[in-house]
Scaffold this motif. Structure first.
Motif, mmCIF file in Angstrom:
data_model
loop_
_atom_site.group_PDB
_atom_site.id
_atom_site.type_symbol
_atom_site.label_atom_id
_atom_site.label_comp_id
_atom_site.label_asym_id
_atom_site.label_seq_id
_atom_site.Cartn_x
_atom_site.Cartn_y
_atom_site.Cartn_z
ATOM 1 N N THR A 25 55.668 -49.421 103.628
ATOM 2 C CA THR A 25 54.576 -48.976 102.771
ATOM 3 C C THR A 25 54.831 -49.474 101.350
ATOM 4 O OG1 THR A 25 55.689 -46.860 102.296
ATOM 5 C CG2 THR A 25 54.187 -46.917 104.195
ATOM 6 N N PRO A 26 53.804 -49.497 100.497
ATOM 7 C CA PRO A 26 53.970 -50.067 99.160
ATOM 8 C C PRO A 26 55.006 -49.321 98.310
ATOM 9 C CG PRO A 26 51.647 -49.858 99.710
ATOM 10 C CD PRO A 26 52.407 -49.116 100.766
ATOM 11 N N CYS A 27 55.759 -50.097 97.542
ATOM 12 C CA CYS A 27 56.723 -49.537 96.593
ATOM 13 C C CYS A 27 56.987 -50.574 95.522
ATOM 14 C CB CYS A 27 58.022 -49.161 97.300
ATOM 15 S SG CYS A 27 59.287 -48.456 96.208
ATOM 16 N N TRP A 34 60.473 -47.414 106.343
ATOM 17 C CA TRP A 34 60.548 -46.160 107.087
ATOM 18 C C TRP A 34 60.980 -46.451 108.515
ATOM 19 C CZ3 TRP A 34 58.677 -41.530 104.720
ATOM 20 C CH2 TRP A 34 58.023 -41.726 103.484
ATOM 21 N N ARG A 35 61.742 -45.532 109.089
ATOM 22 C CA ARG A 35 62.098 -45.609 110.510
ATOM 23 C C ARG A 35 61.729 -44.294 111.169
ATOM 24 N NH1 ARG A 35 65.606 -48.590 107.605
ATOM 25 N NH2 ARG A 35 66.174 -50.653 108.425
ATOM 26 N N SER A 36 61.305 -44.389 112.423
ATOM 27 C CA SER A 36 60.879 -43.197 113.152
ATOM 28 C C SER A 36 61.517 -43.173 114.529
ATOM 29 C CB SER A 36 59.351 -43.180 113.271
ATOM 30 O OG SER A 36 58.912 -42.031 113.955
ATOM 31 N N TRP A 37 61.933 -41.978 114.940
ATOM 32 C CA TRP A 37 62.494 -41.764 116.273
ATOM 33 C C TRP A 37 61.833 -40.531 116.888
ATOM 34 C CZ3 TRP A 37 65.444 -43.053 112.056
ATOM 35 C CH2 TRP A 37 66.303 -44.151 112.156
ATOM 36 N N GLY A 38 61.652 -40.531 118.196
ATOM 37 C CA GLY A 38 61.218 -39.334 118.901
ATOM 38 C C GLY A 38 59.722 -39.091 118.848
#
Length: 284
Positions: A25-27, A34-38
Motif C-alpha cells: 500500500t502507499p507510503c 503487508w503480510r497475511s496468514w490464516g
C-alpha cells in the motif's frame, strides 16, 4: 508451537514468508509491505521499534489458526518506505490506517495488538478507526505510566562477523530478552535483519505522549501485556500496569513472570494463550 524453533533460522523464516499473502500500500515515495496468514476474524499485529514482521515469528503459526493475521513492516522499517513525516506518531499511524482500509476495505472490523513502539501505533489506529476496532492490545509499550529505564545499547553497524553477532547477543539481553538461554540463532538472525533495515527513529515517537493521547479517544476494549522483567520498564513495570488500569479501568492487563521486553518471543506459549484468551471477549 514449541518454545524453541528446531529449523535453521533461514529455513523457518523462509517458510513463514512463502506461506504469507503479500500486499503493498502507499507510503511516502514508495510502499508499505503487508503480510497475511490464516483466515477468520482479522487481527492486525504491529511490530516493535527497529523491527519488522519478524518480531512475531513465534506467534504467527498459533495465532493464524484462529485469526486472519495482517502484519505490516511499519513505515521506515523492514521493507517499507520512509513516511513523509517521520517525526509525528499520528501521521505515521494514518499511513497504517489507510493501508488497513486498502487491504481490508473500509468497513471490515479488526482487533489490533502492538509490541513496544507498535503499541503506540495500535492505540493511534484504534483512535483513528474508532468503532471499527474491536480491541486494542498494548504489549510492553513505554508510552504508559512512568518513564522507562535507560538501556545502554552497543553500536553494531561498524562490526562484522563473530564480533557483530556477540554484540547483538549483548544488546538483546540488555533490552529485549531477560533469559540469555532464550537468545537463540533465530533471535540473532531477526535482530541482524531488523537492524540493517531500520531507518525510523521510533524511540522519539514512543516517548512523544501519542499513546495516552490516543488512548483517551479509543472506544474499543483495551488489553495490556508486559513481561515481568521488561528492561525498559523496570523497576517500574508494575506501575505501568497500574497506570494503564487507571487510564482504562475496563482494561484487561496482565504480566508474564520471568519474561523480558520481547515477551511474545521469549515466552510464546504463555503469550499466545494469554492474548487469545483476552481476545475472546471481542471475538465475533
Amino acid at each position: 508451537m514449541n518454545d524453541r524453533v528446531e529449523l535453521e533460522p533461514a529455513v523457518f523464516l523462509d517458510r513463514l514468508e512463502r506461506t504469507a499473502v503479500r500486499t503493498e500500500t502507499p507510503c511516502g515515495d514508495g510502499t508499505m509491505v503487508w503480510r497475511s496468514w490464516g483466515e477468520g476474524p482479522v487481527l492486525v499485529l504491529f511490530h516493535g521499534g527497529a523491527g519488522s514482521w519478524r518480531h512475531w515469528a513465534h506467534n504467527i503459526d498459533v495465532l493464524s489458526e484462529q485469526y486472519r493475521l495482517l502484519v505490516p513492516d511499519q513505515p521506515g522499517l523492514g521493507e517499507s518506505a520512509f513516511p513523509p513525516d517521520g517525526d509525528d506518531a499520528m501521521a505515521v499511524a494514518r499511513i497504517l490506517a489507510h493501508g488497513i482500509d486498502i487491504v481490508l476495505g473500509p468497513d471490515t472490523r479488526y482487533d489490533v495488538a502492538g509490541f513496544s513502539f507498535g503499541g503506540t501505533m495500535a492505540t493511534c489506529a484504534g483512535a483513528i478507526h474508532g468503532a471499527r476496532v474491536r480491541s486494542v492490545t498494548i504489549v510492553g509499550s513505554s508510552g504508559v505510566g512512568p518513564s522507562g529505564s535507560a538501556v545502554e545499547l552497543l553500536k553494531v553497524r561498524h562490526l562484522a562477523g563473530e564480533e557483530r553477532v556477540a554484540t547483538h547477543r549483548i544488546n538483546l539481553n540488555r533490552l529485549m530478552i531477560a533469559d540469555p538461554a532464550k537468545i537463540d540463532d533465530l533471535a540473532l538472525a531477526i535482530q541482524e535483519w531488523n537492524t540493517r533495515h531500520s531507518r525510523l527513529k521510533t524511540p522519539t515517537l514512543s516517548r512523544s505522549g501519542a499513546l495516552p493521547r490516543a488512548l483517551a479517544q479509543v472506544v474499543a476494549p483495551v488489553n495490556g501485556i508486559w513481561g515481568e522483567l521488561d528492561a525498559p520498564a523496570n523497576p517500574r513495570a508494575p506501575q505501568r500496569v497500574v497506570a494503564l488500569r487507571a487510564l482504562r479501568p475496563d482494561a484487561d492487563v496482565r504480566m508474564i513472570p520471568g519474561a523480558g521486553h520481547w515477551v511474545a518471543y521469549e515466552a510464546p506459549k504463555q503469550f499466545n494463550a494469554m492474548l487469545l484468551e483476552m481476545l475472546k471477549r471481542t471475538r465475533p
